[in-house]
Motif scaffolding. Structure first.
Motif, PDB file in Angstrom:
ATOM      1  N   UNK A 152      35.930   5.858  33.386  1.00 15.80           N
ATOM      2  CA  UNK A 152      36.883   5.108  34.219  1.00 15.80           C
ATOM      3  C   UNK A 152      36.163   4.438  35.399  1.00 15.80           C
ATOM      4  N   UNK A 153      35.251   5.170  35.993  1.00 19.59           N
ATOM      5  CA  UNK A 153      34.513   4.639  37.134  1.00 19.59           C
ATOM      6  C   UNK A 153      33.684   3.418  36.747  1.00 19.59           C
ATOM      7  N   UNK A 154      32.999   3.502  35.601  1.00 15.78           N
ATOM      8  CA  UNK A 154      32.192   2.382  35.122  1.00 15.78           C
ATOM      9  C   UNK A 154      33.057   1.165  34.855  1.00 15.78           C
ATOM     10  N   UNK A 155      34.198   1.386  34.194  1.00 18.86           N
ATOM     11  CA  UNK A 155      35.114   0.286  33.893  1.00 18.86           C
ATOM     12  C   UNK A 155      35.618  -0.348  35.181  1.00 18.86           C
ATOM     13  N   UNK A 167      29.748  -2.320  24.782  1.00 26.49           N
ATOM     14  CA  UNK A 167      30.335  -0.985  24.684  1.00 26.49           C
ATOM     15  C   UNK A 167      29.832  -0.334  23.397  1.00 26.49           C
ATOM     16  N   UNK A 168      29.184   0.838  23.514  1.00 24.87           N
ATOM     17  CA  UNK A 168      28.711   1.524  22.319  1.00 24.87           C
ATOM     18  C   UNK A 168      29.317   2.917  22.235  1.00 24.87           C
ATOM     19  N   UNK A 178      38.755   0.484  25.441  1.00 23.37           N
ATOM     20  CA  UNK A 178      37.986   0.357  26.679  1.00 23.37           C
ATOM     21  C   UNK A 178      37.822  -1.128  27.011  1.00 23.37           C
ATOM     22  N   UNK A 179      37.577  -1.935  25.974  1.00 23.30           N
ATOM     23  CA  UNK A 179      37.481  -3.384  26.174  1.00 23.30           C
ATOM     24  C   UNK A 179      38.800  -3.947  26.701  1.00 23.30           C
ATOM     25  N   UNK A 303      23.560  -6.983  26.460  1.00 23.88           N
ATOM     26  CA  UNK A 303      23.409  -5.684  27.114  1.00 23.88           C
ATOM     27  C   UNK A 303      23.262  -5.803  28.631  1.00 23.88           C
ATOM     28  N   UNK A 304      23.976  -6.747  29.238  1.00 27.60           N
ATOM     29  CA  UNK A 304      23.910  -6.913  30.689  1.00 27.60           C
ATOM     30  C   UNK A 304      24.449  -5.671  31.394  1.00 27.60           C
ATOM     31  N   UNK A 305      25.605  -5.189  30.916  1.00 25.95           N
ATOM     32  CA  UNK A 305      26.198  -3.979  31.498  1.00 25.95           C
ATOM     33  C   UNK A 305      26.642  -3.079  30.351  1.00 25.95           C
ATOM     34  N   UNK A 306      25.802  -2.111  29.955  1.00 22.72           N
ATOM     35  CA  UNK A 306      26.174  -1.223  28.845  1.00 22.72           C
ATOM     36  C   UNK A 306      27.143  -0.127  29.288  1.00 22.72           C
ATOM     37  N   UNK A 307      28.096   0.187  28.427  1.00 21.70           N
ATOM     38  CA  UNK A 307      29.028   1.296  28.649  1.00 21.70           C
ATOM     39  C   UNK A 307      29.045   2.162  27.397  1.00 21.70           C
ATOM     40  N   UNK A 308      28.830   3.448  27.570  1.00 22.31           N
ATOM     41  CA  UNK A 308      28.880   4.391  26.446  1.00 22.31           C
ATOM     42  C   UNK A 308      30.205   5.137  26.477  1.00 22.31           C
TER      43      UNK A 308
END
Length: 502
Positions: A152-155, A167-168, A178-179, A303-308
């Motif tokens: 949530x914080x990353x988003x 997003x991976x 998430x998107x 991959x500018x801002x990756x989110x797992x």
């Protein structure tokens, strides 16, 4: 959404030429005629996005075109021009189907405003047509675990920016939702949100889906069609399972990410777009780059801002919360009254490794709700989960290729409660479908094995039982033939013997 081809119908040469010159300066394709008969010939032969039509013409009334245009499959917008405008005549024209109405003499600034309105309106119509196939509903991210709070914080940090996001995560973790959360919390939330499921579109069609095509570009292209990037102009585009696109399309996609421009298939007009790109993948794209399957320059652009997105097994404490949310939703859906979960059912849910992640949990709960007696609690038996072997280690995120997740909207959700935006196929394998029955599970002895190894041996054993018949084996295993082929490809690289192969 661009307005590219325009027809001007006016018997006054000065008006016609002045309007034609202003529009050509905008690099638009313009055709001008002075009477109705000439206009009808051009309309029969060519496609137009916008028509400027004078009311009083030598061979009739320009409003006569409105009835003819109304029967077309993709009608152009019509702007009525007249030197004798009244409120009554304007209302009459609008009721007959005109887009707008201007009175002579008009200024160049009026035309500029009108062209902007026409462009915005065409995009709105096209986007609405696209979304007519999908119902868009809200979704809520459910969970209180540390990994989900970090997510949530990353988003929250990246959503308000214009950064491209990759997003991976494993299948079934909720990457698409998430998107959607990124979109809803962005400054573009009132603009279009267009999704492309790269894994579900054939290689021969994906370029047209991305960039659109011109009439006659290929067999079956009976009219011009705008692509998803054009539909998303001003908004956000989601490239779901981006790893599945071919090298040829990767090169063209790289140009869009770099320059925000492209040409339609079969066309030579450069179209510029303002879009934010969000992509998802269930693969380790860096490994794909090392093998040469994925362009390195495209990877760095994405991959500018990756989110797992964490798998469910790493979200301790969220399983029961999600299960309760799903149970309430499906109880309402199926008209059943339930009183929660029996203690044994709760223990079973908490101890299960959930290799299919939230998708598996959701499908398990819906099945359990249907099997449960109204007014009672959900039992462990209705869940149908197999007993978990002691010390089973579930493998972490690794590169796999699974059944594509559909772009369309359904009744399901992944990682989210309440109403949702993406549906998942009921055929998605769960623990109980992958290991079809207790009698069919191979004997691995007393030494505990990782779940991945158990699955591999079970798949290979089933394939031996079917004497190499992959279609039959896939049905027994409860997975798609594509998923089976992809798993066998991995096993083959590991040097495993595969029944039915020389």
């Amino acid at each position: 959404m661009t307005v590219e081809r325009i027809l001007i119908l006016d018997d006054e040469l000065v008006i016609r030429k002045a309007l034609e010159e202003q529009l050509r300066r905008k690099r638009l394709s313009v055709c001008s005629v002075s009477n109705l008969s000439e206009a009808e010939k051009h309309i029969q032969k060519d496609e137009f996005d916008l028509l400027f039509v004078d009311v009083h013409l030598p061979d009739g009334n320009g409003t006569e075109l409105l009835d003819r245009i109304a029967t077309m499959q993709d009608p152009p917008l019509v702007v009525i021009i007249t030197g004798n405008g009244t409120v009554e005549s304007a209302v009459e024209c609008m009721r007959a189907g005109a887009f707008d109405y201007i009175i002579k003499p008009f200024s160049s600034s009026q035309i500029d405003v009108l062209m902007k309105k026409a462009k915005d309106y065409r995009q709105l119509v096209k986007v609405n047509q696209f979304f007519a196939k999908e119902s868009v509903e809200g979704a809520e991210l459910i969970g209180k675990s540390v990994p989900i709070e970090n997510l949530r914080s990353m988003v929250g940090k990246v959503a308000p920016t214009e950064a491209t996001v990759l997003i991976n995560g494993e299948n079934g973790t909720g990457k698409e939702l998430v998107a959607s959360e990124l979109y809803r919390r962005s400054s573009r939330r009132k603009a279009p949100f267009i999704k492309v499921n790269c894994a579900a579109i054939s290689e021969s069609l994906i370029e047209s889906e991305f960039f659109g095509h011109e009439k006659g570009a290929f067999t079956g292209a009976i009219q011009r069609r705008e692509g998803r990037f054009e539909l998303a102009d001003g908004g956000t585009i989601l490239l779901d399972e981006i790893s599945e696109i071919s090298p040829k399309v990767q090169a063209k996609l790289l140009r869009v990410l770099q320059e925000r421009e492209f040409e339609r298939v079969g066309g030579n007009k450069t179209i510029k777009v303002d879009v934010r790109v969000v992509a998802t993948t269930n693969r380790d794209l860096m490994k794909s780059v090392e093998r040469g399957d994925f362009r390195q320059d495209l990877y760095y652009r994405l991959n500018v801002f990756p989110i797992h997105v964490p798998p469910l097994r790493e979200r301790q404490g969220d399983v029961l919360l999600l299960a309760k949310t799903f149970a309430q939703k499906f109880a309402r859906k199926h008209g059943i009254t339930l009183r929660g979960f029996e203690e044994a059912a709760s223990r079973s849910l908490s101890s299960h490794p959930w290799p299919g992640n939230v998708r598996e949990l959701q499908n398990t709960i819906e099945r359990a709700v249907i099997l449960s007696e109204s007014g009672l609690k959900i039992s462990a038996d209705s869940l149908g989960l197999m007993p978990v072997m002691a010390n089973v280690n579930v493998p972490a995120f690794r590169e796999t290729v699974a059944t594509p997740e559909p772009v369309g909207v359904g009744a399901g959700s992944t990682g989210y409660g309440g109403s949702n935006q993406v549906g998942f196929p009921p055929s998605t394998p769960t623990s109980s479908s992958t290991f079809s029955s207790e009698s069919s599970v191979p004997d691995f002895g007393d030494e505990p094995l990782p779940l991945e190894q158990i699955e591999k041996q079970h798949i290979l054993s089933t394939l031996e039982t079917t004497k190499g018949n992959r279609t039959h084996a896939a049905k027994i295993l409860g997975i798609s033939i594509r998923t089976l082929r992809n798993k066998l490809a991995i096993y083959r690289e590991d040097g495993e013997f595969i029944a039915g192969e020389e």
